[in-house]
Design a protein around this motif. Sequence first.
Motif, PDB file in Angstrom:
ATOM      1  N   THR B 181     -28.245   4.640   6.348  1.00  0.00           N
ATOM      2  CA  THR B 181     -28.479   4.403   4.934  1.00  0.00           C
ATOM      3  C   THR B 181     -28.188   2.943   4.632  1.00  0.00           C
ATOM      4  OG1 THR B 181     -27.689   6.624   4.481  1.00  0.00           O
ATOM      5  CG2 THR B 181     -27.935   5.170   2.603  1.00  0.00           C
ATOM      6  N   GLY B 182     -29.134   2.297   3.985  1.00  0.00           N
ATOM      7  CA  GLY B 182     -28.905   0.922   3.547  1.00  0.00           C
ATOM      8  C   GLY B 182     -29.291   0.800   2.093  1.00  0.00           C
ATOM      9  N   TYR B 183     -28.561  -0.009   1.369  1.00  0.00           N
ATOM     10  CA  TYR B 183     -28.883  -0.212  -0.044  1.00  0.00           C
ATOM     11  C   TYR B 183     -29.585  -1.548  -0.219  1.00  0.00           C
ATOM     12  CZ  TYR B 183     -25.894   3.682  -1.046  1.00  0.00           C
ATOM     13  OH  TYR B 183     -25.344   4.921  -1.097  1.00  0.00           O
ATOM     14  N   LEU B 184     -30.531  -1.529  -1.106  1.00  0.00           N
ATOM     15  CA  LEU B 184     -31.357  -2.687  -1.271  1.00  0.00           C
ATOM     16  C   LEU B 184     -31.430  -3.064  -2.735  1.00  0.00           C
ATOM     17  CD1 LEU B 184     -32.983  -3.928   0.897  1.00  0.00           C
ATOM     18  CD2 LEU B 184     -34.938  -2.910  -0.184  1.00  0.00           C
ATOM     19  N   LEU B 185     -31.087  -4.304  -3.017  1.00  0.00           N
ATOM     20  CA  LEU B 185     -31.143  -4.755  -4.405  1.00  0.00           C
ATOM     21  C   LEU B 185     -31.976  -6.025  -4.449  1.00  0.00           C
ATOM     22  CD1 LEU B 185     -27.321  -4.587  -5.100  1.00  0.00           C
ATOM     23  CD2 LEU B 185     -28.990  -2.892  -5.795  1.00  0.00           C
ATOM     24  N   PHE B 186     -32.816  -6.113  -5.430  1.00  0.00           N
ATOM     25  CA  PHE B 186     -33.490  -7.378  -5.678  1.00  0.00           C
ATOM     26  C   PHE B 186     -32.996  -7.882  -7.020  1.00  0.00           C
ATOM     27  CE2 PHE B 186     -36.431  -4.857  -3.089  1.00  0.00           C
ATOM     28  CZ  PHE B 186     -36.481  -5.676  -1.979  1.00  0.00           C
ATOM     29  N   LEU B 187     -32.397  -9.045  -7.012  1.00  0.00           N
ATOM     30  CA  LEU B 187     -31.873  -9.618  -8.243  1.00  0.00           C
ATOM     31  C   LEU B 187     -32.815 -10.732  -8.693  1.00  0.00           C
ATOM     32  CD1 LEU B 187     -28.157 -10.068  -7.102  1.00  0.00           C
ATOM     33  CD2 LEU B 187     -29.224  -8.051  -8.085  1.00  0.00           C
ATOM     34  N   THR B 188     -33.264 -10.635  -9.919  1.00  0.00           N
ATOM     35  CA  THR B 188     -34.102 -11.716 -10.432  1.00  0.00           C
ATOM     36  C   THR B 188     -33.625 -12.100 -11.818  1.00  0.00           C
ATOM     37  OG1 THR B 188     -35.721 -10.387 -11.615  1.00  0.00           O
ATOM     38  CG2 THR B 188     -36.095 -10.691  -9.269  1.00  0.00           C
ATOM     39  N   LYS B 189     -34.041 -13.289 -12.212  1.00  0.00           N
ATOM     40  CA  LYS B 189     -33.642 -13.760 -13.533  1.00  0.00           C
ATOM     41  C   LYS B 189     -34.626 -13.242 -14.571  1.00  0.00           C
ATOM     42  CE  LYS B 189     -32.154 -17.858 -11.172  1.00  0.00           C
ATOM     43  NZ  LYS B 189     -32.480 -19.242 -10.901  1.00  0.00           N
ATOM     44  N   GLU B 190     -34.202 -13.308 -15.810  1.00  0.00           N
ATOM     45  CA  GLU B 190     -35.043 -12.864 -16.912  1.00  0.00           C
ATOM     46  C   GLU B 190     -36.375 -13.599 -16.916  1.00  0.00           C
ATOM     47  OE1 GLU B 190     -32.653 -13.312 -20.330  1.00  0.00           O
ATOM     48  OE2 GLU B 190     -33.306 -11.429 -21.217  1.00  0.00           O
ATOM     49  N   SER B 191     -36.309 -14.919 -16.631  1.00  0.00           N
ATOM     50  CA  SER B 191     -37.535 -15.732 -16.679  1.00  0.00           C
ATOM     51  C   SER B 191     -38.563 -15.223 -15.669  1.00  0.00           C
ATOM     52  CB  SER B 191     -37.204 -17.191 -16.399  1.00  0.00           C
ATOM     53  OG  SER B 191     -36.519 -17.290 -15.171  1.00  0.00           O
ATOM     54  N   SER B 192     -38.071 -14.743 -14.517  1.00  0.00           N
ATOM     55  CA  SER B 192     -38.983 -14.207 -13.520  1.00  0.00           C
ATOM     56  C   SER B 192     -39.648 -12.944 -14.027  1.00  0.00           C
ATOM     57  CB  SER B 192     -38.239 -13.883 -12.232  1.00  0.00           C
ATOM     58  OG  SER B 192     -37.856 -15.062 -11.602  1.00  0.00           O
ATOM     59  N   PHE B 193     -38.865 -12.201 -14.811  1.00  0.00           N
ATOM     60  CA  PHE B 193     -39.423 -10.954 -15.321  1.00  0.00           C
ATOM     61  C   PHE B 193     -40.514 -11.237 -16.351  1.00  0.00           C
ATOM     62  CE2 PHE B 193     -39.338  -6.520 -16.600  1.00  0.00           C
ATOM     63  CZ  PHE B 193     -39.154  -5.934 -15.374  1.00  0.00           C
ATOM     64  N   VAL B 194     -40.327 -12.320 -17.089  1.00  0.00           N
ATOM     65  CA  VAL B 194     -41.363 -12.725 -18.050  1.00  0.00           C
ATOM     66  C   VAL B 194     -42.645 -13.056 -17.288  1.00  0.00           C
ATOM     67  CG1 VAL B 194     -42.026 -14.492 -19.730  1.00  0.00           C
ATOM     68  CG2 VAL B 194     -39.696 -13.548 -19.747  1.00  0.00           C
ATOM     69  N   TRP B 195     -42.485 -13.795 -16.173  1.00  0.00           N
ATOM     70  CA  TRP B 195     -43.647 -14.106 -15.345  1.00  0.00           C
ATOM     71  C   TRP B 195     -44.306 -12.819 -14.852  1.00  0.00           C
ATOM     72  CZ3 TRP B 195     -44.625 -12.663 -10.311  1.00  0.00           C
ATOM     73  CH2 TRP B 195     -45.834 -13.159  -9.784  1.00  0.00           C
ATOM     74  N   LEU B 196     -43.453 -11.858 -14.418  1.00  0.00           N
ATOM     75  CA  LEU B 196     -43.959 -10.600 -13.882  1.00  0.00           C
ATOM     76  C   LEU B 196     -44.816  -9.877 -14.925  1.00  0.00           C
ATOM     77  CD1 LEU B 196     -43.830  -8.666 -11.441  1.00  0.00           C
ATOM     78  CD2 LEU B 196     -41.872  -7.587 -12.512  1.00  0.00           C
ATOM     79  N   LYS B 197     -44.343  -9.890 -16.158  1.00  0.00           N
ATOM     80  CA  LYS B 197     -45.080  -9.224 -17.250  1.00  0.00           C
ATOM     81  C   LYS B 197     -46.454  -9.883 -17.442  1.00  0.00           C
ATOM     82  CE  LYS B 197     -44.700  -8.346 -22.216  1.00  0.00           C
ATOM     83  NZ  LYS B 197     -45.046  -6.921 -22.325  1.00  0.00           N
ATOM     84  N   GLU B 198     -46.454 -11.224 -17.411  1.00  0.00           N
ATOM     85  CA  GLU B 198     -47.721 -11.949 -17.577  1.00  0.00           C
ATOM     86  C   GLU B 198     -48.678 -11.634 -16.420  1.00  0.00           C
ATOM     87  OE1 GLU B 198     -45.557 -15.760 -19.724  1.00  0.00           O
ATOM     88  OE2 GLU B 198     -46.457 -15.987 -17.725  1.00  0.00           O
ATOM     89  N   ALA B 199     -48.113 -11.641 -15.214  1.00  0.00           N
ATOM     90  CA  ALA B 199     -48.938 -11.396 -14.031  1.00  0.00           C
ATOM     91  C   ALA B 199     -49.515  -9.982 -14.051  1.00  0.00           C
ATOM     92  CB  ALA B 199     -48.117 -11.623 -12.769  1.00  0.00           C
ATOM     93  N   LEU B 200     -48.692  -9.024 -14.503  1.00  0.00           N
ATOM     94  CA  LEU B 200     -49.178  -7.645 -14.601  1.00  0.00           C
ATOM     95  C   LEU B 200     -50.308  -7.566 -15.612  1.00  0.00           C
ATOM     96  CD1 LEU B 200     -45.787  -5.683 -14.531  1.00  0.00           C
ATOM     97  CD2 LEU B 200     -47.576  -5.572 -12.793  1.00  0.00           C
ATOM     98  N   GLY B 201     -50.149  -8.311 -16.702  1.00  0.00           N
ATOM     99  CA  GLY B 201     -51.187  -8.346 -17.727  1.00  0.00           C
ATOM    100  C   GLY B 201     -52.508  -8.853 -17.146  1.00  0.00           C
ATOM    101  N   ARG B 202     -52.422  -9.958 -16.407  1.00  0.00           N
ATOM    102  CA  ARG B 202     -53.635 -10.530 -15.796  1.00  0.00           C
ATOM    103  C   ARG B 202     -54.248  -9.548 -14.801  1.00  0.00           C
ATOM    104  NH1 ARG B 202     -50.579 -15.233 -15.822  1.00  0.00           N
ATOM    105  NH2 ARG B 202     -49.855 -14.866 -13.702  1.00  0.00           N
ATOM    106  N   PHE B 203     -53.380  -8.911 -14.038  1.00  0.00           N
ATOM    107  CA  PHE B 203     -53.839  -7.958 -13.035  1.00  0.00           C
ATOM    108  C   PHE B 203     -54.608  -6.814 -13.701  1.00  0.00           C
ATOM    109  CE2 PHE B 203     -53.068  -4.030 -10.619  1.00  0.00           C
ATOM    110  CZ  PHE B 203     -53.545  -4.392  -9.382  1.00  0.00           C
ATOM    111  N   LEU B 204     -54.082  -6.310 -14.814  1.00  0.00           N
ATOM    112  CA  LEU B 204     -54.727  -5.207 -15.529  1.00  0.00           C
ATOM    113  C   LEU B 204     -56.063  -5.643 -16.131  1.00  0.00           C
ATOM    114  CD1 LEU B 204     -51.578  -3.637 -17.199  1.00  0.00           C
ATOM    115  CD2 LEU B 204     -53.144  -2.450 -15.652  1.00  0.00           C
ATOM    116  N   ASP B 205     -56.088  -6.891 -16.639  1.00  0.00           N
ATOM    117  CA  ASP B 205     -57.339  -7.406 -17.214  1.00  0.00           C
ATOM    118  C   ASP B 205     -58.452  -7.447 -16.172  1.00  0.00           C
ATOM    119  OD1 ASP B 205     -56.148  -7.694 -19.619  1.00  0.00           O
ATOM    120  OD2 ASP B 205     -55.787  -9.858 -19.447  1.00  0.00           O
ATOM    121  N   ASP B 206     -58.052  -7.688 -14.935  1.00  0.00           N
ATOM    122  CA  ASP B 206     -59.025  -7.808 -13.842  1.00  0.00           C
ATOM    123  C   ASP B 206     -59.582  -6.467 -13.375  1.00  0.00           C
ATOM    124  OD1 ASP B 206     -59.219 -10.448 -13.659  1.00  0.00           O
ATOM    125  OD2 ASP B 206     -58.211 -10.670 -11.714  1.00  0.00           O
TER     126      ASP B 206
END
Lengths: 396, 207, 123
Positions: B181-206
Amino acid sequence: MQNRIFLNSLNHGVIILDTDLRVRFWNAWLCAYTGVEVDPDAGSRLDVLFPEVDVRTLKRKIKNALTLKTPSFIDASVSHYLFKIPVDKITYSSFEYMQQNVTIAPYDLEAGLVSLMIYDQTPLLEMKQRLMGFNRELEQRVKAAVEENRRKDMLLQQQSKQAAMGEMISAIAHQWRQPLNSIYAIAQDFEDAFEHGEIDKEYVSEISQEMSNQIDYMSQTIEDFRNFFKHNRSKVYFSPVETVKQVFVLLSSQLKGSTIGYALTNDLPKEGKLFGYENDLKQVLIILINNARDAIVAATQKGVLSHGGGNVSIHIKDGENGETVILVMDNAGGIDPKNLEKIFEPYFTTKPDDKGTGIGLFIARRIIEGQFDGTITAENTADGAMFILRLPHREA
Amino acid sequence: MPAELLSADEKDALQELMNISFGVASSIISDSLNSFSTMPLPKIDAMDLPQLEAYFDEKFRGITQCYIVTQLFRNRFDGESVFIIDDDSAMRLSSLLLESDELGKEDVQASVLEITNIISSACIGKLVELLDAQIFFNPPVIESTCHIGESVLRLSKREGMEFTKVIIIETKLEFETEQITGYLLFLTKESSFVWLKEALGRFLDDL
Amino acid sequence: MKIMIIDDSKTARLMLKKALPEPLADTAEVVMFENGQEGLDAYRESRPDIVFLDLTMPVMDGYAFLENMQTIDKTAVVIVVSADIQQSAKERVHALGAKAMVRKPVNPATLKALLDDFAPRGH
């Protein structure tokens, strides 16, 4: 071509490999460090050129780099090297072969090619090893120092116990001198009375009563000291005034034997209470009073103090911050100012060899600071030394 | 909660993309180790930096001896992967990967580093690739081989940090037949999450 | 040509639809459903040429869909599409009559090959 010039100018190794580990490119840095020239068209395999290459691991890392389109890595600090490049140094190195960080990055996904960047980490790891060596040495030194301290501490504790025992025995001896003398006198008297035919029932009951009294007194003395020694290891509320009184009783014979006067003055506005191990405070007071006695005896011998003029006085009052203050004063001329700083250090003594071990005041300080969260300091008055105990009030 | 930052469609897209990325990760690991691994869909959480330490303590209270490996990833999606695996699991993982039972400490460390790299690359790299962006990975680093005492990780205590919230993507690596068993965490900053939201938006538009 | 896509994720459905090769993308009739039950009901009605099926879904998952399909239309062309492909799952869906199992995301080349192999009459 431009690319090739650039890759050959780099100060680290660059290899282009296919999935069968055939070398497609080998930069100038590698030629220089390994002395091996590789013709990219010859299809030479890296694991043939360098049989020590871990083929399985390398192939797996290449495959993963190509599948995931992200680099795989080889870490010098755990895997050491991809292939052997001897460390060719004139000065000493702890490594036989160059320690390499390797980045295996996808180069051409369709052709199944990866690039390997090889970075020399030997100097860094040497530094790390040296640091670890320093750390180990430091750890060992700290451990040794801690061990030494512990040993000294145990020795001190043992000596302090022995010292306390010594004080007790000498106190008991003083307390018993008088009753022993009385019993001796009774024995003498008994013999005389027999010769003179004076023994009758009344006489027998009288001396029997007298002897019982003396023996009771002696038992009581033993009982008192035994109670003192019986370390009651629970903290209790106690009155410091009562404590001082009891200590004076324990030491009364000794003080009187040296014709030293003693007095207690109490300035506490109401009945004061301290919380802690009462016997520990008793031990401190015994140490301080015995020190005062020794100083007075010495001063008397030197003629600084007239015979019978010695005095130990204890004064109890409230401190400025609500703590209880106990002052233990003598009139033996005081402590040499240059020694005032040192008297609480272990093994520091000004007494002759047979008299002092130099741990009394050290133990006193340890008890006051450790058990009572208080302070103990010393200063000189016009007549002699004064020890100041400040004991903060604590709740159970 | 970051989930609330996302619209229903964006959430669905993120879930599906993670589903794919984590599928890739577990299949590559299964391949490399010749043993079936599973990685449940991750839990996503946001918290203030000071809370993070308590979160780690709570999470890993049971583990006493373990490896902690971190790996930085950089670009518009910025952050760190943290892989935590107890000593016994690491040993078993290593013997599967290297097909050997006679392993030194360095073999186990090399294996733990390799697995961390695979998981980071597969989960984060694939996610970002699906969103048509690029990301760079630092080599993974063994932070400590330690007793987990008061705190699992020492966290950055820099003054004036430009972010206050940390987004945590958490999952677990487990194997069908092996006790690993191994635990896996990805830590990101809020600003990265804002980018993620934008990228998801673009992805959906496509689509 | 009639194509049925069954996946609980809207994104997954749209990604698959987007990967359809030309000229199918414009000509084919694509119907999409959120779970096995909806897909099954629609299948009875319209008999599509090929079904792309996700495995983990609420209400009725892919395995149950395949089991039901055995009684409805043994010749149905069902392709399982999943992010996580394990050998045991592969064997199970084949036993339940699925023609193939492919990994998400499905790229246009794979999709074209699948359509050529299993639903050639469409193009």
